[in-house]
Motif scaffolding. Structure first.
Motif, PDB file in Angstrom:
ATOM      1  N   THR A  43      11.720  48.835 -88.751  1.00 55.83           N
ATOM      2  CA  THR A  43      13.005  49.533 -88.771  1.00 55.83           C
ATOM      3  C   THR A  43      12.880  50.813 -87.956  1.00 55.83           C
ATOM      4  OG1 THR A  43      13.432  48.648 -90.954  1.00 55.83           O
ATOM      5  CG2 THR A  43      14.794  50.500 -90.272  1.00 55.83           C
ATOM      6  N   ALA A  44      13.587  50.854 -86.834  1.00 52.54           N
ATOM      7  CA  ALA A  44      13.500  52.037 -85.953  1.00 52.54           C
ATOM      8  C   ALA A  44      14.472  53.117 -86.404  1.00 52.54           C
ATOM      9  CB  ALA A  44      13.781  51.639 -84.515  1.00 52.54           C
ATOM     10  N   VAL A  45      15.674  52.707 -86.812  1.00 50.54           N
ATOM     11  CA  VAL A  45      16.677  53.647 -87.320  1.00 50.54           C
ATOM     12  C   VAL A  45      17.191  53.085 -88.634  1.00 50.54           C
ATOM     13  CG1 VAL A  45      18.888  54.783 -86.857  1.00 50.54           C
ATOM     14  CG2 VAL A  45      17.313  54.324 -84.965  1.00 50.54           C
ATOM     15  N   ASP A  46      17.134  53.927 -89.674  1.00 50.13           N
ATOM     16  CA  ASP A  46      17.364  53.422 -91.022  1.00 50.13           C
ATOM     17  C   ASP A  46      18.601  54.071 -91.643  1.00 50.13           C
ATOM     18  OD1 ASP A  46      17.057  52.182 -93.397  1.00 50.13           O
ATOM     19  OD2 ASP A  46      15.135  53.080 -93.920  1.00 50.13           O
ATOM     20  N   ALA A  47      19.723  53.400 -91.545  1.00 52.15           N
ATOM     21  CA  ALA A  47      20.982  53.839 -92.185  1.00 52.15           C
ATOM     22  C   ALA A  47      21.284  55.310 -91.919  1.00 52.15           C
ATOM     23  CB  ALA A  47      20.908  53.559 -93.677  1.00 52.15           C
ATOM     24  N   MET A  64      34.147  64.294 -83.748  1.00 50.96           N
ATOM     25  CA  MET A  64      33.987  63.716 -82.406  1.00 50.96           C
ATOM     26  C   MET A  64      33.001  62.531 -82.405  1.00 50.96           C
ATOM     27  SD  MET A  64      35.038  64.019 -79.342  1.00 50.96           S
ATOM     28  CE  MET A  64      35.472  65.520 -78.522  1.00 50.96           C
ATOM     29  N   ILE A  65      31.854  62.737 -83.096  1.00 54.77           N
ATOM     30  CA  ILE A  65      30.883  61.641 -83.247  1.00 54.77           C
ATOM     31  C   ILE A  65      30.658  61.419 -84.748  1.00 54.77           C
ATOM     32  CG2 ILE A  65      28.542  60.820 -82.747  1.00 54.77           C
ATOM     33  CD1 ILE A  65      28.433  62.815 -80.445  1.00 54.77           C
ATOM     34  N   SER A  66      30.728  60.159 -85.143  1.00 49.39           N
ATOM     35  CA  SER A  66      30.509  59.849 -86.551  1.00 49.39           C
ATOM     36  C   SER A  66      29.609  58.612 -86.671  1.00 49.39           C
ATOM     37  CB  SER A  66      31.870  59.594 -87.221  1.00 49.39           C
ATOM     38  OG  SER A  66      31.670  59.102 -88.513  1.00 49.39           O
ATOM     39  N   LEU A  67      28.479  58.791 -87.325  1.00 49.41           N
ATOM     40  CA  LEU A  67      27.553  57.661 -87.519  1.00 49.41           C
ATOM     41  C   LEU A  67      27.650  57.217 -88.976  1.00 49.41           C
ATOM     42  CD1 LEU A  67      26.314  59.242 -85.024  1.00 49.41           C
ATOM     43  CD2 LEU A  67      24.108  58.360 -85.762  1.00 49.41           C
ATOM     44  N   GLN A  68      27.837  55.918 -89.159  1.00 53.85           N
ATOM     45  CA  GLN A  68      27.942  55.414 -90.525  1.00 53.85           C
ATOM     46  C   GLN A  68      26.880  54.333 -90.768  1.00 53.85           C
ATOM     47  OE1 GLN A  68      31.621  54.362 -89.176  1.00 53.85           O
ATOM     48  NE2 GLN A  68      31.914  56.550 -88.862  1.00 53.85           N
ATOM     49  N   ASN A  69      25.836  54.764 -91.473  1.00 54.40           N
ATOM     50  CA  ASN A  69      24.731  53.831 -91.832  1.00 54.40           C
ATOM     51  C   ASN A  69      24.196  53.081 -90.620  1.00 54.40           C
ATOM     52  OD1 ASN A  69      24.655  54.310 -94.668  1.00 54.40           O
ATOM     53  ND2 ASN A  69      26.601  53.214 -94.797  1.00 54.40           N
ATOM     54  N   LEU A  70      24.083  53.756 -89.527  1.00 52.20           N
ATOM     55  CA  LEU A  70      23.623  53.119 -88.288  1.00 52.20           C
ATOM     56  C   LEU A  70      22.156  52.693 -88.458  1.00 52.20           C
ATOM     57  CD1 LEU A  70      24.973  52.627 -85.510  1.00 52.20           C
ATOM     58  CD2 LEU A  70      23.722  54.609 -84.682  1.00 52.20           C
ATOM     59  N   ILE A  84      16.952  66.686 -87.867  1.00 51.88           N
ATOM     60  CA  ILE A  84      15.572  66.207 -87.735  1.00 51.88           C
ATOM     61  C   ILE A  84      15.454  64.844 -88.415  1.00 51.88           C
ATOM     62  CG2 ILE A  84      13.129  66.668 -88.220  1.00 51.88           C
ATOM     63  CD1 ILE A  84      13.787  69.648 -88.263  1.00 51.88           C
ATOM     64  N   ILE A  85      14.935  63.864 -87.671  1.00 51.71           N
ATOM     65  CA  ILE A  85      14.734  62.540 -88.266  1.00 51.71           C
ATOM     66  C   ILE A  85      13.255  62.155 -88.160  1.00 51.71           C
ATOM     67  CG2 ILE A  85      17.077  61.763 -87.736  1.00 51.71           C
ATOM     68  CD1 ILE A  85      15.863  59.959 -85.543  1.00 51.71           C
ATOM     69  N   ASP A  86      12.833  61.305 -89.055  1.00 56.90           N
ATOM     70  CA  ASP A  86      11.466  60.765 -88.989  1.00 56.90           C
ATOM     71  C   ASP A  86      11.498  59.362 -89.569  1.00 56.90           C
ATOM     72  OD1 ASP A  86       8.803  60.584 -88.497  1.00 56.90           O
ATOM     73  OD2 ASP A  86       8.167  61.720 -90.258  1.00 56.90           O
ATOM     74  N   LYS A  87      10.797  58.454 -88.919  1.00 58.34           N
ATOM     75  CA  LYS A  87      10.781  57.037 -89.314  1.00 58.34           C
ATOM     76  C   LYS A  87      12.208  56.497 -89.470  1.00 58.34           C
ATOM     77  CE  LYS A  87       6.313  57.394 -91.577  1.00 58.34           C
ATOM     78  NZ  LYS A  87       6.010  58.728 -92.078  1.00 58.34           N
ATOM     79  N   GLY A  88      13.093  56.968 -88.608  1.00 54.90           N
ATOM     80  CA  GLY A  88      14.465  56.467 -88.595  1.00 54.90           C
ATOM     81  C   GLY A  88      15.376  57.053 -89.645  1.00 54.90           C
ATOM     82  N   ARG A  89      14.831  57.978 -90.473  1.00 54.35           N
ATOM     83  CA  ARG A  89      15.648  58.528 -91.561  1.00 54.35           C
ATOM     84  C   ARG A  89      15.940  60.000 -91.330  1.00 54.35           C
ATOM     85  NH1 ARG A  89      12.762  55.914 -96.811  1.00 54.35           N
ATOM     86  NH2 ARG A  89      13.367  53.772 -96.390  1.00 54.35           N
ATOM     87  N   LEU A  90      17.098  60.415 -91.812  1.00 53.07           N
ATOM     88  CA  LEU A  90      17.481  61.820 -91.693  1.00 53.07           C
ATOM     89  C   LEU A  90      16.652  62.664 -92.658  1.00 53.07           C
ATOM     90  CD1 LEU A  90      19.609  63.762 -90.413  1.00 53.07           C
ATOM     91  CD2 LEU A  90      20.973  63.375 -92.449  1.00 53.07           C
TER      92      LEU A  90
END
Lengths: 256, 452
Positions: free
Chosen positions: A15-19, A1-7, A206-212
């Motif tokens: 960098t707020a969200v990192d891949a 339903m939701i797919s994130l690809q290197n967003l 759980i993410i931190d510094k934009g990373r999974l």
């Protein structure tokens, strides 16, 4: 339903969200966690079309976020953390405006609004008589949640949805999202109230510094890390070490 | 400054009494008043030394009277607020004060033009310092104090000085003692949301009802434009922050057409050619056109700008329909009433009726001006924080627009005088229609830009 690809999202050199890459199937409630500044709200803002990603993309209900933005937006509901509303409108005027923006016919919108206010224990008079600026924080939050669900979206993003809700409304809301998920809606739930996330969500990211950092079922994650609770796991992962000791030391400074 | 909604949450649970708070605020008000008074009186301090009845005592005397006057002004503001609070209650205070501030802004612009309007009507400004009514003006009291200490030391000056000192003492006593309790209760009730005394729902629905009936229903067929129209109209009528920014900002635009029209009237202003009269009428018409442009710019800002994130979440390709609704609301709520009032005024004035067609170039340009503010989808209502409202940038734009408008008024006046006005109008209609359609297409094609 939701797919994130290197967003990815960068604000200047930061960098707020990192891949970020994720797959979320239909009917799942996903707890989206991270410390302040981890990139949760930025991710949700990208997925709802408020912010444009710097690179990468996402698909929602099979539609590409960048190419089929309008189709994505038709299928998404969003409760922002700010809970901001136009305070010089009445609750009804605000909800009717939202309905118009989603091209919901006014009669259908009015019927749906009545269903929501019955669920949230709001009176129709309050909705028509009082300006939103005079509502309590909890009442305003109920209006924002109603606005997000008014067009019956298959995917809903909640950013701190319980903020301001009283205990009864919070219990009702938790039951509501669980029922919505059973009916096939996908819920992404971002919150700092970890015990609620642990009880309500099928899965935790759980993410931190934009990373999974971590992705899995809450009970399995807690067991595999031998942390006892999701809260302890979260603090372990996000650098919140010796918090209790530091709190005790600080409290001692208040002794007369 | 006196009544800040967030203040009760931040300060009232701390060991600060409302009276202490009031004193602190008065202190700031007085200091600001003193800075202003000092700036305005700087030349006067020295000029008084050289005056025929002045001397070395004048500067200290003027310092004392200026300080007293600043205290009188600051105290008067506080007393007016407290009286409004006592008579009308907290619920209506905001509305009343907003209206008062808007009226003050309009009157301030208008008042500056009164002397020349009186002159235009062959009137005389015969200001007699010995008239009895001068004694009723507060500045005269403090001038009397100056004169008593450092000037003629006459009996009337002593009476005026005593009046000034007594009035200041009375105002300060009222502000800090007698009415201070009203301030305390007013401050405590700031965070309270009192239930409305009578149902307001039906009263508030009049906007939606109006928009749901012809001709507005025909004009607002697009649901998004209609929603935007209702949002903007509601804010123009209800929101204090928006009203305080929009109406005082528009005050010159509302007042100048009236002044320019009056300039066409009076002795010596006859029908037929009159260069200045014609230009004034043409320019006042263009002023009406600028109203929607300026209003749309001012309406972009709101304290609730974060709520406008909603516009980016909903399935809309771009901000075009929102700008469209906002533009129509401004035309309907602000521009049409002003244009109607101006037409009525022009008809009442009568003597320049033969020049009234000169209003047409401005009215024809009105849709273009209104659309100009929407270019690039800029006029999304209430979508920017108020801190970003930069009067300097707007001022530069307005200067450019005024120069262009002046040029249009000049062309209209010249064409009137040389007899080719009848050709100018169709040419302007074609040009305006072309520009309007081009800009409309551009606004429709505008896409959301990233808010970063």
């Amino acid at each position: 339903m939701i797919s994130l690809q290197n967003l990815t999202k960068r604000f200047g050199s930061q960098t707020a969200v990192d891949a970020l890459s994720l797959e979320i199937p239909a009917g799942q409630i996903v707890g989206f966690l991270g410390p302040n500044g981890a990139g949760k709200s930025t991710t949700l803002k990208m997925l709802t079309g408020i912010l444009a990603p710097t690179s990468g993309t996402a698909t929602i209900c099979g539609f590409d976020l960048l190419k089929d933005t309008i189709e994505v937006k038709r299928r998404v509901g969003f409760v922002p953390e700010s809970g901001a509303v136009f305070e010089s409108l009445t609750g009804l005027e605000y909800l009717e405006m939202v309905a118009a923006l989603y091209a919901i016919p006014s009669e259908a919108a009015r019927a749906r609004i009545r269903q929501f206010i019955a669920f949230f224990d709001l009176s129709f008079e309050t909705l028509t008589d009082k300006l939103l600026g005079a509502y309590s924080k909890g009442m305003r939050r109920k209006v924002v949640i109603t606005a997000a669900l008014l067009h019956n979206p298959p995917v809903v993003f909640f950013d701190e949805p319980l903020d301001g809700l009283d205990a009864n409304a919070a219990v009702g809301f938790k039951a509501l999202i669980q029922t919505l998920a059973r009916e096939g809606k996908t819920i992404v739930y971002s919150s700092h109230i970890l015990d609620v996330v642990e009880r309500v969500c099928d899965r935790v990211v759980i993410i931190d510094k934009g990373r999974l950092l971590l992705d899995g079922r809450p009970d399995e994650l807690v067991a595999s890390h031998a942390s006892g609770t999701l809260e302890k796991l979260f603090t372990q992962l996000t650098g919140g070490t010796e918090l209790e000791q530091r709190a005790q030391d600080f409290a001692k400074t208040f002794r007369p | 400054m006196l009544f800040n909604k967030e203040e009760s949450d931040i300060l009232l649970h701390r060991p600060v009494t409302p009276r202490v708070l009031l004193w602190a605020k008065i202190g700031v008000l007085v200091r600001v008043s003193l800075w202003l008074a000092g700036a305005f009186n700087l030349a006067g301090f020295f000029a008084g030394i050289g005056a025929s009845d002045g001397g070395w005592l004048f500067p200290p005397a003027h310092v004392i009277s200026t300080v007293l006057e600043a205290l009188f002004c600051a105290g008067s503001v506080v007393v007016v607020y407290q009286l409004c609070l006592r008579w009308f209650g907290r619920e209506r205070l905001d509305g009343l004060m907003t209206m008062a501030q808007v009226i003050v802004a309009i009157v301030a612009v208008l008042a500056g033009q009164i002397p020349q309007l009186i002159g235009r009507f062959n009137g005389h400004l015969n200001f007699n310092f010995h008239s009895w009514w001068v004694c009723l003006l507060p500045p005269a009291w403090f001038a009397g104090l100056d004169d008593l200490i450092a000037g003629s030391r006459s009996g009337p000056s002593a009476i005026l000085a005593v009046a000034g000192i007594t009035a200041t003492a009375a105002i300060l006593w009222l502000a800090f003692e007698k009415l201070a309790r009203d301030y305390e209760s007013g401050l405590q009730s700031l965070g309270e949301a009192a239930a409305p005394k009578r149902p307001r729902g039906e009263r508030r629905r009049w906007l939606a009802t109006l928009a749901g009936r012809p001709p507005l229903r025909w004009w607002l067929r697009d649901p998004v434009a209609r929603a935007s129209f209702l949002l903007v109209a509601a804010y123009l009528f209800r929101d204090r922050d928006v009203k305080l920014r929009v109406y005082p900002g528009l005050a010159p635009m509302l007042v100048w057409p009236v002044i320019l029209l009056f300039q066409t009237h009076g002795p010596g202003k006859t029908d037929g050619f009159s260069g200045l009269s014609g230009f004034s009428i043409a320019f006042s018409g263009i002023y009406i056109g600028i109203i929607p442009m300026l209003a749309l710019d001012l309406l972009r800002y709101s304290q609730q700008w974060q709520a406008a994130d909603l516009f980016r979440v909903v399935p809309m390709n771009g901000p075009g329909p929102l700008c469209d609704g906002a533009r129509r609301a401004v035309l309907c709520v602000l521009t049409l009433p002003v244009a109607g009032a101006l037409a009525l005024l022009a008809w009442q004035i009568g003597s320049a009726n033969s020049l009234l067609p000169l209003l047409l170039p401005g009215i024809i340009a009105l849709p273009v001006y209104a659309m100009l503010a929407c270019i690039g989808g800029r006029a999304v209502p209430l979508s920017l924080p108020t801190e970003e409202a930069k009067p300097v940038g707007r001022g530069a734009t307005m200067v450019a627009v005024m120069l262009l408008s002046g040029l249009l008024a000049l062309v209209a006046t010249l064409s009137w005088n040389f007899g080719w006005f009848k050709w100018l109008l169709p040419a302007e209609v074609v040009l305006a229609a072309g520009l309007y359609l081009l800009m409309r297409a551009s606004v429709g094609a505008a896409r959301w830009t990233s808010p970063e």
